[in-house]
Design a protein around this motif. Structure first.
Motif, mmCIF file in Angstrom:
data_model
loop_
_atom_site.group_PDB
_atom_site.id
_atom_site.type_symbol
_atom_site.label_atom_id
_atom_site.label_comp_id
_atom_site.label_asym_id
_atom_site.label_seq_id
_atom_site.Cartn_x
_atom_site.Cartn_y
_atom_site.Cartn_z
ATOM 1 N N GLN A 84 65.282 -42.474 3.203
ATOM 2 C CA GLN A 84 64.462 -43.527 3.771
ATOM 3 C C GLN A 84 65.091 -44.913 3.625
ATOM 4 O O GLN A 84 64.617 -45.878 4.220
ATOM 5 C CB GLN A 84 63.080 -43.534 3.104
ATOM 6 C CG GLN A 84 62.332 -42.220 3.241
ATOM 7 C CD GLN A 84 61.014 -42.233 2.480
ATOM 8 O OE1 GLN A 84 60.578 -43.269 1.987
ATOM 9 N NE2 GLN A 84 60.371 -41.075 2.396
ATOM 10 N N GLN A 85 66.131 -45.011 2.823
ATOM 11 C CA GLN A 85 66.801 -46.279 2.568
ATOM 12 C C GLN A 85 68.286 -46.129 2.859
ATOM 13 O O GLN A 85 68.821 -45.000 2.810
ATOM 14 C CB GLN A 85 66.617 -46.710 1.101
ATOM 15 C CG GLN A 85 65.163 -46.889 0.667
ATOM 16 C CD GLN A 85 65.044 -46.970 -0.844
ATOM 17 O OE1 GLN A 85 65.636 -46.163 -1.561
ATOM 18 N NE2 GLN A 85 64.277 -47.952 -1.318
ATOM 19 N N PRO A 86 68.982 -47.246 3.121
ATOM 20 C CA PRO A 86 70.448 -47.175 3.193
ATOM 21 C C PRO A 86 71.001 -46.642 1.869
ATOM 22 O O PRO A 86 70.459 -46.939 0.799
ATOM 23 C CB PRO A 86 70.856 -48.629 3.437
ATOM 24 C CG PRO A 86 69.650 -49.267 4.047
ATOM 25 C CD PRO A 86 68.460 -48.580 3.435
ATOM 26 N N ILE A 87 72.052 -45.867 1.939
ATOM 27 C CA ILE A 87 72.582 -45.221 0.737
ATOM 28 C C ILE A 87 72.945 -46.235 -0.341
ATOM 29 O O ILE A 87 72.729 -45.999 -1.537
ATOM 30 C CB ILE A 87 73.814 -44.346 1.084
ATOM 31 C CG1 ILE A 87 74.308 -43.585 -0.149
ATOM 32 C CG2 ILE A 87 74.911 -45.186 1.712
ATOM 33 C CD1 ILE A 87 73.320 -42.608 -0.710
ATOM 34 N N ALA A 88 73.489 -47.407 0.062
ATOM 35 C CA ALA A 88 73.858 -48.432 -0.925
ATOM 36 C C ALA A 88 72.623 -48.958 -1.645
ATOM 37 O O ALA A 88 72.636 -49.167 -2.873
ATOM 38 C CB ALA A 88 74.604 -49.577 -0.238
ATOM 39 N N VAL A 89 71.533 -49.160 -0.893
ATOM 40 C CA VAL A 89 70.299 -49.653 -1.502
ATOM 41 C C VAL A 89 69.699 -48.589 -2.422
ATOM 42 O O VAL A 89 69.219 -48.898 -3.521
ATOM 43 C CB VAL A 89 69.287 -50.058 -0.413
ATOM 44 C CG1 VAL A 89 67.947 -50.429 -1.037
ATOM 45 C CG2 VAL A 89 69.829 -51.209 0.414
ATOM 46 N N ALA A 90 69.740 -47.337 -1.997
ATOM 47 C CA ALA A 90 69.197 -46.254 -2.822
ATOM 48 C C ALA A 90 69.972 -46.114 -4.130
ATOM 49 O O ALA A 90 69.387 -45.901 -5.199
ATOM 50 C CB ALA A 90 69.218 -44.947 -2.050
ATOM 51 N N LEU A 91 71.296 -46.235 -4.038
ATOM 52 C CA LEU A 91 72.116 -46.158 -5.258
ATOM 53 C C LEU A 91 71.824 -47.335 -6.185
ATOM 54 O O LEU A 91 71.687 -47.161 -7.406
ATOM 55 C CB LEU A 91 73.597 -46.139 -4.889
ATOM 56 C CG LEU A 91 74.152 -44.825 -4.324
ATOM 57 C CD1 LEU A 91 75.576 -45.025 -3.828
ATOM 58 C CD2 LEU A 91 74.108 -43.716 -5.376
ATOM 59 N N ALA A 92 71.727 -48.540 -5.604
ATOM 60 C CA ALA A 92 71.418 -49.718 -6.418
ATOM 61 C C ALA A 92 70.037 -49.597 -7.040
ATOM 62 O O ALA A 92 69.819 -49.982 -8.198
ATOM 63 C CB ALA A 92 71.504 -50.982 -5.561
ATOM 64 N N CYS A 93 69.095 -49.053 -6.276
ATOM 65 C CA CYS A 93 67.736 -48.855 -6.784
ATOM 66 C C CYS A 93 67.741 -47.923 -7.984
ATOM 67 O O CYS A 93 67.106 -48.187 -9.010
ATOM 68 C CB CYS A 93 66.865 -48.303 -5.666
ATOM 69 S SG CYS A 93 65.166 -47.924 -6.167
#
Length: 398
Positions: A84-93
């Motif tokens: 549901q999120q860009p992979i970079a944002v999901a990893l940072a999250c």
């Protein structure tokens, strides 16, 4: 009697040290050194233990609230989902979420290590002050310590992801403020309490005896003591301890403090112990070229190496060692438990990654970093507990 009070010492010490030693033997100074002061109790092992328990109890109250919150509540975190999120944002999250959860466990370990550090530094300071020697501790700013910066970032970073997520989902500002209010009251406020405690712990001198307290009980005696005061820097004293001190196989506290002052005032003569092998000299040389292995507050535990030296067998030293090992009996198992927890968390996150939760790679990275750093702290505590006094010469014929 201190070594610089002898005639041989007086002739061998140039400049200010010679002047201080030459006037040491005055009756007024000798009487002032023998006089008991109320502030002497500040350096007693039991008093140090009591002060430490009160301090640590307050920290663990705040950290306990954070622990219950981050491991039992889902309202502090936004959902991290690469679908549901860009992979970079999901990893940072996932990284920031893992940091918030790991922060509290590492903070518990650091809290006990700070307690050990304070006990060792304050103990050495007061016993030296009683003998007319001022140990001038280095003033360190927490913003220059990577560990303090890391802990601060880890405790606050998830808020940035929360802000991005609420903006991306186009939720109302009111919903965002409700969420932020939950984080502040249930997590950030308690985190700031610990970070404030950690920041103040870097300044040892701020926790020591004020000049007014030193003078008020007997102004004349205090004036005499200050007039003849010998001052040694922390840098000189720590290097002397690192290089090793000449001590008999069974030493008293008095002999240790005399050897420390002599070595700190004569750094050139204390770089290499007499009688050491070529291999030992090479090891001493290479140790000076190594980069710092630990956080600044951990490096400042150097007084423990001196106070825990196995050659110290007098009653005063034994009482201090009991206090030290009592607190270490909590810090070592806790550090080991936290290390095992982080290793286990790495395994759990790797299983999640194998099951398709790619964003959990962020959690793996954070858990690995925390596990490595906790292991470094564990090795340092182990060294202090089981290898004190490894360096240092033994005087011939003692």
């Amino acid at each position: 009697m201190w070594p610089w009070s002898s005639s041989a010492s007086q002739t061998s010490q140039p400049g200010a040290v010679a002047k201080a030693s030459a006037s040491y033997g005055t009756p007024e100074h000798a009487e002032a050194l023998e006089r008991p002061f109320e502030w002497h109790q500040r350096g007693e092992p039991f008093q140090l233990l009591l002060t430490t328990i009160i301090s640590v109890a307050g920290q663990y109250a705040a950290l306990g609230v954070i622990t219950l919150t981050v491991y039992t509540s889902n309202t502090l975190f936004v959902k991290c989902d690469s679908r549901q999120q860009p992979i970079a944002v999901a990893l940072a999250c996932e990284c920031t979420k893992a940091s918030m959860r790991s922060f509290v466990l590492l903070a518990m370990v650091i809290s006990l290590l700070i307690a050990l550090r304070q006990i060792a530094r304050q103990r050495l300071y007061y016993v030296m002050l009683r003998r007319g020697v001022m140990l001038d501790f280095e003033t360190v700013s927490p913003i220059h310590d990577p560990l303090f910066i890391l802990l601060t970032v880890c405790s606050l970073s998830h808020c940035l992801i929360v802000a991005w997520q609420f903006h991306h989902d186009e939720k109302s500002f009111k919903d965002f403020m409700v969420f932020i209010n939950t984080i502040v009251t249930r997590y950030l406020a308690h985190s700031c309490v610990f970070l404030a405690f950690l920041a103040t712990a870097y300044d040892t001198e701020n926790q020591l005896l004020p000049l007014s307290k030193y003078v008020e009980e007997d102004p004349q005696a205090a004036k005499c003591l200050m007039h003849h005061m010998v001052v040694i820097s922390e840098d000189a004293a720590s290097k002397a301890v690192e290089n090793g001190l000449h001590l008999p196989s069974k030493a008293t506290s008095q002999q240790v403090y005399e050897a420390l002052v002599n070595a700190a005032q004569n750094p050139e003569g204390s770089k290499v112990e007499a009688g050491t092998s070529l291999l030992e000299r090479a090891d001493q040389f290479l140790s000076k070229a190594k980069p710092d292995q630990y956080a600044k507050f951990v490096q400042e535990m150097w007084p423990a190496r001196l106070l825990l030296d196995r050659r110290l067998e007098d009653e005063d030293s034994r009482r201090f060692k009991k206090v030290w090992y009592f607190i270490s009996g909590f810090s070592l198992p806790l550090t080991l438990f936290v290390f095992i927890f982080f290793v286990r968390q790495v395994r759990i996150d790797l299983i999640d990654v194998e099951n398709g939760q790619i964003e959990d790679l962020g959690g793996v990275g954070i858990a690995v970093v925390y596990a490595i750093y906790t292991f470094h702290l564990l090795t340092h505590v182990w060294t202090l507990l089981f290898s004190p006094g490894a360096k240092g010469g033994t005087d011939r014929g003692s």
